[in-house]
Design an enzyme around this catalytic site. Structure first.
Site, PDB file in Angstrom:
ATOM      1  N   SER A 218       0.827  -1.218   0.000  1.00 38.67           N
ATOM      2  CA  SER A 218       0.000   0.000   0.000  1.00 38.67           C
ATOM      3  C   SER A 218       0.857   1.262   0.000  1.00 38.67           C
ATOM      4  O   SER A 218       1.991   1.270   0.474  1.00 38.67           O
ATOM      5  CB  SER A 218      -0.898   0.030   1.238  1.00 38.67           C
ATOM      6  OG  SER A 218      -1.766  -1.064   1.257  1.00 38.67           O
TER       7      SER A 218
HETATM    8  N1  SAH Z   1       0.275  -5.286   4.079  1.00 36.07           N
HETATM    9  C1  SAH Z   1       0.813  -5.757   2.833  1.00 36.07           C
HETATM   10  C2  SAH Z   1      -0.180  -5.562   1.731  1.00 36.07           C
HETATM   11  C3  SAH Z   1      -0.180  -6.712   0.801  1.00 36.07           C
HETATM   12  S1  SAH Z   1      -1.541  -6.731  -0.323  1.00 36.07           S
HETATM   13  C4  SAH Z   1       2.162  -5.096   2.545  1.00 36.07           C
HETATM   14  O1  SAH Z   1       2.564  -4.176   3.279  1.00 36.07           O
HETATM   15  O2  SAH Z   1       2.832  -5.521   1.605  1.00 36.07           O
HETATM   16  C5  SAH Z   1      -2.691  -7.769   0.519  1.00 36.07           C
HETATM   17  C6  SAH Z   1      -2.257  -9.171   0.803  1.00 36.07           C
HETATM   18  O3  SAH Z   1      -3.380  -9.883   1.294  1.00 36.07           O
HETATM   19  C7  SAH Z   1      -1.760  -9.963  -0.418  1.00 36.07           C
HETATM   20  O4  SAH Z   1      -0.452 -10.396  -0.175  1.00 36.07           O
HETATM   21  C8  SAH Z   1      -2.744 -11.128  -0.518  1.00 36.07           C
HETATM   22  O5  SAH Z   1      -2.153 -12.334  -0.948  1.00 36.07           O
HETATM   23  C9  SAH Z   1      -3.242 -11.231   0.911  1.00 36.07           C
HETATM   24  N2  SAH Z   1      -4.515 -11.914   1.086  1.00 36.07           N
HETATM   25  C10 SAH Z   1      -5.621 -11.875   0.315  1.00 36.07           C
HETATM   26  N3  SAH Z   1      -6.589 -12.669   0.846  1.00 36.07           N
HETATM   27  C11 SAH Z   1      -6.073 -13.204   1.983  1.00 36.07           C
HETATM   28  C12 SAH Z   1      -6.587 -14.105   2.971  1.00 36.07           C
HETATM   29  N4  SAH Z   1      -7.817 -14.598   2.926  1.00 36.07           N
HETATM   30  N5  SAH Z   1      -5.770 -14.441   3.987  1.00 36.07           N
HETATM   31  C13 SAH Z   1      -4.498 -13.944   4.077  1.00 36.07           C
HETATM   32  N6  SAH Z   1      -3.975 -13.119   3.175  1.00 36.07           N
HETATM   33  C14 SAH Z   1      -4.745 -12.736   2.140  1.00 36.07           C
END
Ligand code: SAH
Length: 214
Positions: free
Chosen positions: A63
């Site tokens: 993000s």
């Molecule tokens: N906080 C992260 C943002 C990553 S984007 C950062 O700083 O990089 C959101 C993430 O949520 C992705 O990696 C995706 O694979 C994960 N995601 C999506 N659905 C999910 C679920 N049900 N359980 C765990 N992770 C999930």
């Protein structure tokens, strides 16, 4: 391309965070410390402190700094608190949380991302983070309740499992909406009552899972 990353971080705080209303001095301090460039691929490091999200592989994104700061600020963390994060991604948001609370439990559904995130935690010595590969839309029952919960992927509703695993008092922040756009919602649980406040319009990658999108 900035190579002095500390200078770039200071500029990010002054130009992107403070003018948009991030005022919690602890959050600002941590955003100035955590080396965001080390959480992205080498080729993207020069853009790590820009005012935008960046790809982290597997079709996912880290993000924008402002959104990380806003979500973190909305949790009003303290050193004794335990936090559950859903969506570890590259681990940048996790790192920010880890410097503001007692313990972070973080769940990521994509193993290749979690392997990289864990490597980042180890090499930067963030020692109060526990992570696992799983469907985080069901939370992480074993360590519940959590003083704070943060979801960094967007589902159609607030997952019931997460509400149940939130302590009372407790606070949760998450994007809720359709696949194109969402509201960033802060949920405060206090004496059995749940209050929801929308703080921003956002666009996150989808939460895929039993209590997210299929
Ligand atoms: N906080 C992260 C943002 C990553 S984007 C950062 O700083 O990089 C959101 C993430 O949520 C992705 O990696 C995706 O694979 C994960 N995601 C999506 N659905 C999910 C679920 N049900 N359980 C765990 N992770 C999930």
């Amino acid at each position: 391309m900035p190579t002095n990353y500390a200078t770039a971080r200071g500029r990010m705080v002054r130009e992107q965070l403070i003018p948009r209303g991030i005022s919690d001095s602890e959050v600002l301090k941590v955003m100035e410390i955590v080396p965001r460039h080390l959480f992205v691929e080498d080729a993207l490091q020069g853009q790590a402190y820009g005012d935008f999200c960046l790809p982290i592989g597997e079709g996912q994104t880290i993000s924008q700094p402002y959104i990380v700061a806003l979500m973190t600020q909305s949790l009003a963390l303290g050193p004794e608190m335990s936090v559950l994060e859903i969506g570890t991604g590259c681990g940048y948001q996790t790192a920010v949380l880890s410097l503001l609370c007692g313990k972070v439990y973080t769940v990521e559904r994509l193993k290749p991302l979690l392997i990289k995130a864990r490597r980042n935690f180890d090499r930067l010595h963030y020692l109060n983070i526990v992570c696992k590969v799983d469907d985080g839309s069901m939370g992480w029952q074993a360590n519940a309740p959590y003083d704070a919960i943060i979801v960094t992927a967007a589902g159609p509703t607030v997952p019931e499992a997460l509400l149940l695993q939130l302590a009372d008092p407790g606070v949760m922040v998450l994007p809720v909406g359709d696949r194109q756009s969402q509201e960033l919602v802060v949920i405060n649980k206090c004496e059995g009552q749940v209050k929801k406040t929308t703080i921003e319009l956002v666009r996150f990658v989808p939460l895929i899972g039993a209590q997210g999108w299929s």
